[in-house]
Enzyme design. Sequence first.
Site, PDB file in Angstrom:
ATOM      1  N   HIS A 125       0.819  -1.222   0.000  1.00 31.20           N
ATOM      2  CA  HIS A 125       0.000   0.000   0.000  1.00 31.20           C
ATOM      3  C   HIS A 125       0.847   1.264   0.000  1.00 31.20           C
ATOM      4  O   HIS A 125       0.343   2.339  -0.298  1.00 31.20           O
ATOM      5  CB  HIS A 125      -0.936   0.013   1.215  1.00 31.20           C
ATOM      6  CG  HIS A 125      -1.912  -1.111   1.219  1.00 31.20           C
ATOM      7  ND1 HIS A 125      -2.842  -1.292   0.228  1.00 31.20           N
ATOM      8  CD2 HIS A 125      -2.105  -2.135   2.093  1.00 31.20           C
ATOM      9  CE1 HIS A 125      -3.558  -2.376   0.492  1.00 31.20           C
ATOM     10  NE2 HIS A 125      -3.135  -2.908   1.618  1.00 31.20           N
TER      11      HIS A 125
ATOM     12  N   GLU B  27      -4.988 -12.030   7.661  1.00 29.67           N
ATOM     13  CA  GLU B  27      -5.873 -10.849   7.674  1.00 29.67           C
ATOM     14  C   GLU B  27      -7.213 -11.109   7.000  1.00 29.67           C
ATOM     15  O   GLU B  27      -7.904 -10.164   6.620  1.00 29.67           O
ATOM     16  CB  GLU B  27      -5.161  -9.632   7.052  1.00 29.67           C
ATOM     17  CG  GLU B  27      -4.446  -9.874   5.749  1.00 29.67           C
ATOM     18  CD  GLU B  27      -3.657  -8.652   5.255  1.00 29.67           C
ATOM     19  OE1 GLU B  27      -3.764  -7.548   5.809  1.00 29.67           O
ATOM     20  OE2 GLU B  27      -2.928  -8.810   4.250  1.00 29.67           O
TER      21      GLU B  27
ATOM     22  N   ASP C 102      -7.460  -5.065   7.628  1.00 31.45           N
ATOM     23  CA  ASP C 102      -8.160  -6.062   6.821  1.00 31.45           C
ATOM     24  C   ASP C 102      -8.869  -7.082   7.705  1.00 31.45           C
ATOM     25  O   ASP C 102      -9.980  -7.522   7.388  1.00 31.45           O
ATOM     26  CB  ASP C 102      -7.174  -6.767   5.872  1.00 31.45           C
ATOM     27  CG  ASP C 102      -6.916  -5.932   4.622  1.00 31.45           C
ATOM     28  OD1 ASP C 102      -7.895  -5.530   3.972  1.00 31.45           O
ATOM     29  OD2 ASP C 102      -5.746  -5.675   4.316  1.00 31.45           O
TER      30      ASP C 102
HETATM   31  C1  3PY Z   1      -3.790  -4.332   7.732  1.00 35.28           C
HETATM   32  O1  3PY Z   1      -4.009  -3.838   8.843  1.00 35.28           O
HETATM   33  O2  3PY Z   1      -4.643  -4.888   7.029  1.00 35.28           O
HETATM   34  C2  3PY Z   1      -2.451  -4.243   7.210  1.00 35.28           C
HETATM   35  O3  3PY Z   1      -2.174  -4.816   6.176  1.00 35.28           O
HETATM   36  C3  3PY Z   1      -1.442  -3.443   7.961  1.00 35.28           C
HETATM   37  O4  3PY Z   1      -0.692  -2.677   7.107  1.00 35.28           O
HETATM   38 MG    MG Z   2      -3.833  -5.534   5.120  1.00 34.51          MG
END
Ligand code: 3PY
Ligand code: MG
Length: 256
Positions: free
Chosen positions: A45, A150, A176
């Site tokens: 990101h 995630e 996520d």
């Molecule tokens: C998230 O919190 O989804 C991440 O990928 C942290 O950068």
């Molecule tokens: Mg993430």
Amino acid sequence: YGYELAGALRAGKTVLTAWSAQPEAGLVGMIAGAGFDAVTMDMQHGGHHEASIWDGVAAVLLRRVPAIVRVPVGRFDMASRALDFGADAVIAPMINSVEDARALAAFTKYPPLGERSWGPTRGLALRGVEGGNAYLHSANADTLCFAMIETRAALDALDDILDVDGIDAVFVGPADFSIAWTGGQGVDATLDDMMDAVADVAARAKAKGKLAGIFAVDPAMAPRYAQMGFGLIAAGFDAAIVNRGAQAVLSAARGG
Ligand code: 3PY
Ligand code: MG
């Protein structure tokens, strides 16, 4: 300068890593010199790209600080390259199945564990080390591979992912994770009712002799995450560092 990151984490130390999104080696080096235990450059990101990783890893290692790279989704080839460029560890997002985990391990570990291709010339040059068997024999242990957990699918497959040889650690992405947790209703990395599930990821990693890390959206969360058993904690977003620093300077200059 060796690979102190793996040793520190395996010794149970809390490693606070800054999180670099701005693809500019001067800034990356400055942040590395500010006292963090490691610096993570984000290609998923953040704005980092191959050229900025090439320069950024060097800028971080120049400060005798471990360098970590988060690669984009599915870019296992880039995980290999980041290690070749001299990174101490790679973080791979969205590892949602045991197949993802096996592919990641294949690209980041030399045979017989994986299928990483030989060519760490840059990383060794940055450390003043000649290439050869010493690195071949130590890299699988000394460089770390983090699989990001995630999604619901990742949570369901967690034990199998942890069982993959070559996956050294998991890394929770709480933003996520919160989207998955709420079925897409919202994003809130500090959501209270998912904290037990987050803590459980670290506990299950530890039970299998693996390491765990997490991204702290709010740096004040870091001690709580450390208590849960997370060793690598991202708690220094570069934009926030610059903004907060600017505010402190301006406030002082205006008489507090
Ligand atoms: C998230 O919190 O989804 C991440 O990928 C942290 O950068
Ligand atoms: Mg993430």
